[in-house]
Design an enzyme around this catalytic site. Structure first.
Site, PDB file in Angstrom:
ATOM      1  N   GLY A 231       0.815  -1.212   0.000  1.00 33.39           N
ATOM      2  CA  GLY A 231       0.000   0.000   0.000  1.00 33.39           C
ATOM      3  C   GLY A 231       0.845   1.256   0.000  1.00 33.39           C
ATOM      4  O   GLY A 231       2.068   1.214   0.108  1.00 33.39           O
TER       5      GLY A 231
ATOM      6  N   GLY B  33       2.624   3.882   1.421  1.00 35.25           N
ATOM      7  CA  GLY B  33       3.189   4.242   2.720  1.00 35.25           C
ATOM      8  C   GLY B  33       3.485   5.730   2.843  1.00 35.25           C
ATOM      9  O   GLY B  33       3.540   6.276   3.937  1.00 35.25           O
ATOM     10  N   ARG B  34       3.690   6.359   1.690  1.00 34.57           N
ATOM     11  CA  ARG B  34       4.045   7.789   1.718  1.00 34.57           C
ATOM     12  C   ARG B  34       3.385   8.507   0.542  1.00 34.57           C
ATOM     13  O   ARG B  34       3.941   9.494   0.025  1.00 34.57           O
ATOM     14  CB  ARG B  34       5.554   7.951   1.633  1.00 34.57           C
TER      15      ARG B  34
ATOM     16  N   LYS C 199       3.162  12.037  -3.872  1.00 33.92           N
ATOM     17  CA  LYS C 199       4.214  11.145  -3.370  1.00 33.92           C
ATOM     18  C   LYS C 199       5.080  11.961  -2.413  1.00 33.92           C
ATOM     19  O   LYS C 199       5.569  13.031  -2.785  1.00 33.92           O
ATOM     20  CB  LYS C 199       5.035  10.653  -4.561  1.00 33.92           C
TER      21      LYS C 199
ATOM     22  N   ASP D 270       9.279   6.860   7.028  1.00 40.96           N
ATOM     23  CA  ASP D 270       8.916   8.169   7.586  1.00 40.96           C
ATOM     24  C   ASP D 270       7.826   8.865   6.781  1.00 40.96           C
ATOM     25  O   ASP D 270       7.345   9.937   7.169  1.00 40.96           O
ATOM     26  CB  ASP D 270      10.159   9.076   7.684  1.00 40.96           C
ATOM     27  N   GLY D 271       7.446   8.280   5.655  1.00 38.86           N
ATOM     28  CA  GLY D 271       6.364   8.862   4.863  1.00 38.86           C
ATOM     29  C   GLY D 271       6.775   9.991   3.948  1.00 38.86           C
ATOM     30  O   GLY D 271       5.946  10.547   3.225  1.00 38.86           O
TER      31      GLY D 271
ATOM     32  N   ASP E  83       3.927  -4.517  -7.540  1.00 33.81           N
ATOM     33  CA  ASP E  83       3.235  -3.284  -7.139  1.00 33.81           C
ATOM     34  C   ASP E  83       3.693  -2.106  -7.986  1.00 33.81           C
ATOM     35  O   ASP E  83       3.106  -1.023  -7.896  1.00 33.81           O
ATOM     36  CB  ASP E  83       3.479  -2.980  -5.649  1.00 33.81           C
ATOM     37  N   ASN E  84       4.711  -2.307  -8.802  1.00 33.20           N
ATOM     38  CA  ASN E  84       5.202  -1.229  -9.661  1.00 33.20           C
ATOM     39  C   ASN E  84       4.910  -1.516 -11.129  1.00 33.20           C
ATOM     40  O   ASN E  84       5.602  -1.007 -12.004  1.00 33.20           O
ATOM     41  CB  ASN E  84       6.705  -1.026  -9.457  1.00 33.20           C
TER      42      ASN E  84
END
Ligand code: AMP
Ligand code: MG
Length: 487
Positions: A92, A94-95, A115, A127-128, A254-255
């Site tokens: 998912g 994350g950032r 992003k 850390d996002g 996922d890419n």
């Protein structure tokens, strides 16, 4: 006036509404002092935004998700993914966040995505955040790919956050505003499949069909038709990557986008010297995503997509597997034929040249390029001059020019079309040393090298004076080149 102009762009939240199980409503982290680093004005116009508005304080707040426009419902998207072959059921965003969708000037639905917008429930240990360098890299490379005519997500803007972000050193933070046909990935289908909810899987597939392959809805089996369409799009995409020497670097499931757009520019790079084993990514220790492996990996990823879609192909599992295998067989055929057609064009060969003649010629040439570690992009551009009778520039790239001379004789008997070659062999690609130069300067607040590089690579086939250094290979002192992911 600018506020009124902004309000003409209507946001929707179709993904968030139709696939609520696959998104967590979320908000971008507040940025007190956003500063625009680069804005893509032609893309802004295509999307119906007034560039003047996007440059305003309100516009910047929209670009980084701090103001949520009416109709938008930002979500962190859920997806799974095979990363370097190992399956993670819950990756998912994350950032990142999907801000919402808008209809562009052509009536096509486009995702507006952020992003580097802060931690989400999918952030795990991260850390996002994102930092200026890698976001500018995505901007440069995606816009270069678009200018080359290769399907890709686009970059609307990079906004500096003035937030220090801890990496190996402390680096300035940034948010990339990304535009895509959608952010549906192979990993999205894997997520729906492991959720064990066939209704969700079907809704996701219907959403993908409606957005990308509406003709599939009319087929006897729409889901098999969807799969076939994705295979076709990926076969065409991979051929384009290989022909231009693009190395994605992290082809995890996922890419890989269902739309057939290139997505997630991390450790990507254009190949300098021709070598099928080229790997630039520092984390790709075994060369899984090496240049020459890319079509095989795409096929592997599509096999994972087939596994996810199986329940929709046929109620009988054995029959479903058979149908998936029949479809998957098409990938190699379509890829090979697109690649061969593209290589023939790169060599200026006319359609009448037999495939086996062309194939021999191409194999021999690639052998010579590899042996001589010849710069891939420059070589093909110089070969255009050779087709016009000036063979010196191409010949000078080989340490043993005689073998190349003999090859040239064979090739020239086929009457290559130099103008055709110049339309498909770019003069300017985002070369690694130039990208690094632009990112280093950009990170230190100097955006001039970025601007000049963008000027060169967004008009790649039109060779022109004043930008000579952008078509030259890297100096000897540059390299070995390494790129970094997860940055
Ligand atoms: P990527 O390599 O960019 O495709 O990212 C792979 C996964 O790691 C995705 O789930 C990302 O959202 C997540 N990720 C990457 N970098 C960060 C970060 N700094 N903070 C949180 N999640 C991240
Ligand atoms: Mg990713």
């Amino acid at each position: 006036m600018s506020a009124a102009a902004a309000s003409t762009v209507t946001f929707e939240s179709r993904f968030a509404t139709e696939l609520a199980e696959m998104g967590i409503p979320w908000k971008a982290e507040e940025v007190p002092n956003p500063r625009l680093l680069v804005l893509n004005e032609p893309l802004a116009a295509e999307l119906g935004f007034d560039p003047g508005f996007l440059r305003s304080p309100e516009g910047l707040r929209l670009l980084i998700g701090n103001d949520v426009p009416a109709g938008a419902a930002p979500v962190a998207q859920a997806y799974s993914g095979h990363q370097f072959g190992g399956f993670s059921p819950r990756l998912g965003d994350g950032r990142a966040l999907l801000l919402g969708e808008i209809s562009d000037a052509g009536g096509r639905l486009r995702d507006i995505h952020l992003k580097g917008s802060g931690r989400t429930p999918f952030a795990r240990g991260g850390d996002g955040f994102a930092v200026v360098g890698p976001m500018l890299r995505e901007y440069i490379v995606s816009e270069a790919m678009h200018a080359l005519g290769i399907p890709t997500t686009r970059s609307l803007a990079v906004v500096a956050t003035d937030r220090p972000v801890q990496r190996e050193t402390v680096l300035p933070g940034a948010v990339l505003t990304r535009v895509a046909g959608s952010h549906l990935r192979v990993g999205s289908f894997q997520y729906a499949r492991v959720a064990g909810d066939d209704g969700l899987l079907r809704r996701l597939a219907d959403h993908a069909i409606a957005r990308h392959y509406p003709d599939a809805a009319e087929a006897d089996n729409p889901y098999l038709a969807l799969f076939d369409a994705v295979i076709g799009a990926q076969a065409a995409l991979l051929a384009r990557w290989m022909l231009v020497g693009f190395i994605h670097g992290v082809m995890n499931t996922d890419n890989m986008a269902i739309s057939g757009e290139t997505i997630d520019y991390g450790p990507c790079a254009f190949m300098d010297a021709f070598d099928p084993a080229t790997v630039y990514s520092s984390i790709d220790e075994n060369g899984r995503y090496a240049y020459a492996n890319q079509p095989l990996i795409a096929e592997w990823n599509l096999t994972r997509l087939a596994e996810a879609l199986l329940p929709l192909f046929d109620d009988d599992e054995e029959r479903a597997v058979e149908r998936a295998q029949e479809s998957l067989g098409e990938f190699r055929r379509q890829y090979s034929s697109a690649w061969l057609a593209g290589m023939k064009a790169k060599l200026g060969l006319h359609g009448g040249v037999a495939d086996d003649v062309a194939s021999h010629l191409i194999d021999d040439l690639l052998g010579l390029l590899q042996e001589g570690r010849v710069d891939y992009t420059s070589f093909f551009r110089r070969l255009g001059s050779a087709a016009r009778g000036n063979g010196g520039p191409a010949r000078s790239m080989f340490t043993e020019p005689d073998a190349f001379g003999a090859w040239t004789e064979r090739w020239r008997t086929l009457n290559p079309d130099a103008d055709r070659m110049d339309r498909v062999n770019p003069a300017y690609v985002p070369r690694n040393h130039l990208v690094e130069e632009a990112l280093a300067a950009g990170t230190n607040g100097d955006l001039e090298p970025l601007g000049r590089l963008l000027e060169a690579v967004t008009d790649p086939y039109n060779e022109r004076p004043g930008v000579e250094r952008y078509k030259e290979a890297a100096p000897e002192s540059f390299g070995p080149y390494r790129t970094f992911c997860g940055t």
